[in-house]
Design a protein around this motif. Sequence first.
Motif, mmCIF file in Angstrom:
data_model
loop_
_atom_site.group_PDB
_atom_site.id
_atom_site.type_symbol
_atom_site.label_atom_id
_atom_site.label_comp_id
_atom_site.label_asym_id
_atom_site.label_seq_id
_atom_site.Cartn_x
_atom_site.Cartn_y
_atom_site.Cartn_z
ATOM 1 N N THR A 147 0.850 -1.190 0.000
ATOM 2 C CA THR A 147 0.000 0.000 0.000
ATOM 3 C C THR A 147 0.886 1.241 0.000
ATOM 4 O O THR A 147 1.811 1.359 0.798
ATOM 5 C CB THR A 147 -0.912 0.002 1.247
ATOM 6 O OG1 THR A 147 -1.601 -1.254 1.299
ATOM 7 C CG2 THR A 147 -1.920 1.125 1.177
ATOM 8 N N TRP A 148 0.600 2.176 -0.922
ATOM 9 C CA TRP A 148 1.463 3.336 -1.079
ATOM 10 C C TRP A 148 1.179 4.434 -0.061
ATOM 11 O O TRP A 148 2.039 5.265 0.212
ATOM 12 C CB TRP A 148 1.316 3.924 -2.491
ATOM 13 C CG TRP A 148 1.773 2.966 -3.570
ATOM 14 C CD1 TRP A 148 2.436 1.787 -3.390
ATOM 15 C CD2 TRP A 148 1.586 3.117 -4.972
ATOM 16 N NE1 TRP A 148 2.681 1.181 -4.594
ATOM 17 C CE2 TRP A 148 2.175 1.980 -5.599
ATOM 18 C CE3 TRP A 148 0.999 4.083 -5.775
ATOM 19 C CZ2 TRP A 148 2.170 1.797 -6.986
ATOM 20 C CZ3 TRP A 148 0.994 3.903 -7.150
ATOM 21 C CH2 TRP A 148 1.575 2.777 -7.744
ATOM 22 N N THR A 149 -0.035 4.483 0.447
ATOM 23 C CA THR A 149 -0.365 5.518 1.445
ATOM 24 C C THR A 149 0.155 5.090 2.808
ATOM 25 O O THR A 149 0.696 3.999 2.969
ATOM 26 C CB THR A 149 -1.889 5.728 1.501
ATOM 27 O OG1 THR A 149 -2.514 4.447 1.700
ATOM 28 C CG2 THR A 149 -2.412 6.361 0.232
ATOM 29 N N GLN B 103 0.634 3.499 6.207
ATOM 30 C CA GLN B 103 0.116 2.244 6.740
ATOM 31 C C GLN B 103 -0.433 2.414 8.153
ATOM 32 O O GLN B 103 -1.435 1.836 8.505
ATOM 33 C CB GLN B 103 1.246 1.209 6.755
ATOM 34 C CG GLN B 103 1.791 0.871 5.370
ATOM 35 C CD GLN B 103 0.887 -0.095 4.636
ATOM 36 O OE1 GLN B 103 0.460 -1.069 5.204
ATOM 37 N NE2 GLN B 103 0.597 0.208 3.381
ATOM 38 N N ARG C 134 -6.302 1.067 -8.926
ATOM 39 C CA ARG C 134 -5.314 1.399 -7.891
ATOM 40 C C ARG C 134 -5.764 2.630 -7.098
ATOM 41 O O ARG C 134 -5.592 2.691 -5.872
ATOM 42 C CB ARG C 134 -3.956 1.670 -8.548
ATOM 43 C CG ARG C 134 -2.828 1.890 -7.543
ATOM 44 C CD ARG C 134 -2.265 0.581 -7.047
ATOM 45 N NE ARG C 134 -1.517 0.708 -5.817
ATOM 46 C CZ ARG C 134 -0.766 -0.260 -5.303
ATOM 47 N NH1 ARG C 134 -0.673 -1.421 -5.909
ATOM 48 N NH2 ARG C 134 -0.126 -0.100 -4.165
ATOM 49 N N GLU D 184 -6.278 2.560 -3.196
ATOM 50 C CA GLU D 184 -5.553 3.445 -2.274
ATOM 51 C C GLU D 184 -6.522 4.285 -1.447
ATOM 52 O O GLU D 184 -6.278 4.575 -0.262
ATOM 53 C CB GLU D 184 -4.597 4.351 -3.062
ATOM 54 C CG GLU D 184 -3.444 3.628 -3.743
ATOM 55 C CD GLU D 184 -2.419 3.089 -2.759
ATOM 56 O OE1 GLU D 184 -2.442 3.476 -1.571
ATOM 57 O OE2 GLU D 184 -1.591 2.253 -3.169
ATOM 58 N N SER D 185 -7.642 4.679 -2.062
ATOM 59 C CA SER D 185 -8.665 5.440 -1.324
ATOM 60 C C SER D 185 -9.274 4.586 -0.222
ATOM 61 O O SER D 185 -9.480 5.059 0.907
ATOM 62 C CB SER D 185 -9.762 5.909 -2.284
ATOM 63 O OG SER D 185 -9.217 6.689 -3.327
ATOM 64 N N ALA E 205 -7.814 2.067 1.227
ATOM 65 C CA ALA E 205 -6.780 1.876 2.254
ATOM 66 C C ALA E 205 -6.645 3.107 3.135
ATOM 67 O O ALA E 205 -6.330 3.004 4.340
ATOM 68 C CB ALA E 205 -5.445 1.550 1.578
ATOM 69 N N PRO F 161 -4.430 -2.717 -2.320
ATOM 70 C CA PRO F 161 -4.810 -1.912 -3.494
ATOM 71 C C PRO F 161 -4.438 -2.579 -4.817
ATOM 72 O O PRO F 161 -5.062 -2.308 -5.844
ATOM 73 C CB PRO F 161 -4.028 -0.613 -3.311
ATOM 74 C CG PRO F 161 -3.675 -0.571 -1.859
ATOM 75 C CD PRO F 161 -3.492 -1.990 -1.449
#
Length: 774
Positions: A305-307, A309, A371, A375-376, A378, A396
């Motif tokens: 996950t890019w956002t 954690q 994606r 991400e939203s 997450a 994601p």
Amino acid sequence: MALVSWAMDFAIATCLQAQKWMYGGLDTNVLLQYMAWVTYPTVLITFSAGFTQILAPQAVGSGIPEMKTILRGVVLKEYLTFKTFVAKVIGLTCALGSGMPLGKEGPFVHIASMCATLLSRFLSLFGGFYENEARNIEMLAAACAVGVGCCFAAPIGGVLFSIEVTSTFFAVRNYWRGFFAATFSAFIFRVLAVWNKDEETITALFKTRFRLDFPFDLQELPAFAVIGIASGFGGALFVYFNRKIVKFMRRQKAINRFLMKKRLLFPALVTLIISTLTFPPGFGQFMAGQLTQKDTLVTLFDNQTWTKQGINDEFEYLGILEAWLHPRSNVFVTLVVFILMKFWMSALATTIPVPCGAFMPVFVIGAAFGRLVGESMAAWFPDGIQTDSNTYRIVPGGYAVVGAAALSGAVTHTVSTAVIVFELTGQMSHILPVMIAVILANAVAQSLQPSLYDSIIRIKKLPYLPELGWGHHEKYNVRVEDIMVRDIHYVTLNCKYRDLQQVLHSTKMKNLPLVESAESMILLGSIERAQVGALLSTQLSPQRRLLMLRQNVLPEDGHQLSDSSLRFQVSTETSSGAPARTSLRKPLKPALKRASSSPADSPPAGGTDQTGIALKSLFCANATPEAFEEEMILGDKMTPAEIREWEEQQLDQLVDFSNAKIDPAPFQLVEHTSLHKTHTIFSLLGLDHAFVTSIGRLVGMVSLKELRKAIEGSLTGKGVKVRPPLASFRDSTASSSEADTAALRRFWERHQHHHMPREAGPGGDEDDNTPKGQ
């Protein structure tokens, strides 16, 4: 095809690596970097457009719309030749090596079809089995599956995709053939990657590593459904936008005229704009501009996950993932900009006149959209969705897989993209959400727009029969007699050669109906236009004229034939008489029975026997030049006026159909056949025309053109009779069935002893006495 695919991938990767090397080597000067970044793809695209245009313009575009039309039974010239194959392979390699948002799946279907056609032509040298038209269609059906199979190393998805995209009706006997060929192409394609040490073993092309114990929570299914519905609208918008760009370019006469003169300007201009916007130090930094399509997919399918954690857990962007990180904006902004920019860029880039497809760009856009949603989710649920005892964070990457399948399925109107995704990623953990999203996306997209391939068919006006889609219930009330062309040209059994000449000049029909007479109009069969032309040319041929002239100048005492006259007779018999006709077509009667059927072919009364002539023709080779000289002398004696007079006399003779190929059972429809049934028959059998009869009498003809107009609701063509939908029903209730029965009985009694030209039976009589054309 696996070898071609691997070699092209290697060349494309080399081209893209060269661009990166040039860009990286000039990092001291931004202007030089920009010049290298922009010039490289522009040169490649311009070369691709120019090379394709010069060698084979048929190689431009996807190729799937043309393959749909060819598999439908329509012959498109030069689309399956070696020249087009070379243009498509080299042009596609350059186009994809430029880094433009273009795909290779559609062109690979076309390339595989050309491979199949060329192999069939090669094998037909050893046996005529591969010259059969039905066999060629089966080969093309398997080739379409191979094209997708070796493109994505997805044999199962390739077969299903080829069935959905190219076939209205699919022959089940082609199913295992497609699987067989596609499996081997995918296997060899991946083995070559291992052999080249690109991979350690045979693995999926974009392998994912999502967790298997708990891939997603049931409460995430509404989010997957939203992706599917949104992708449906997005796919319809993409098709609409793509079509509008093409129509705008064609409607603006000044722009169109200018671009027709400067054919390479449009692709160069589009490439310049797109490459400028993706320049990494410029606007490209907000949309991961430096990533290739393959790198983009690898990052979007990433299982991290890019956002953020957690509270203190910050994700580290390593390697190619750094392209998505920008110090002044977050990943959501980058993904939104990427989706919006790539959307119109891809729609514009696929209109460039180079070999290219649209599947991969749409696939990448769908993955980015998925994606973004992932991400939203997450971000909204940083600790994951709570279950009974365990907490699993949202993945994601799974949303990216769902989005890629949904948007590409919406644009192409296929469900098999779900299977292609499973084979591409090597994981089936998200099988349920992918299927839900793809089905919803298809439901939305099909109700709004045609598929991208059908849209291109409409733009190019290819002779393809559209489907009876939703909301066409009124078409079930339309009948063939409402749409057929009534004023058609025909050939009668007792016609003269002059009538054949008039028919050839007045119509361009490939198959002409053969009727018993102009009064009865009983349909006996059909005769090809080439056969009619052959009959006419044989009757008026100079060889026949010289032969008749030779017979006229022979002495009345035929027993006193000199050696020279005998030699002349031999040469005309062997070079200009019967063989000239038999080379054009196969006679329906045996050669022995046909030997004395025509006075033109038979020797003059009292002539020597055929055996002596044959032996003399074998051993007296030196007689031929003298015979030709005598022919020239005799030919020079007739003036042009006399030749014209002789031809006029020949045109007034009755036509001899004994040596013509006549199809005794052409496709026929009765006048009360419904439009829906007609559409089904045309689609299933791949017809391009059918004759319309009423109790055996020819009353009209319906072709693809009339059928297409009827389905599209624009019956304004010349010769097409427009009637209200229920007119046939009203007419049929008013007519008397007893009158039809009485007329049928009269025709039966009148024509039960009628003979058609065909091969005689063992007793010398016709095989049966039944009236033809039923």
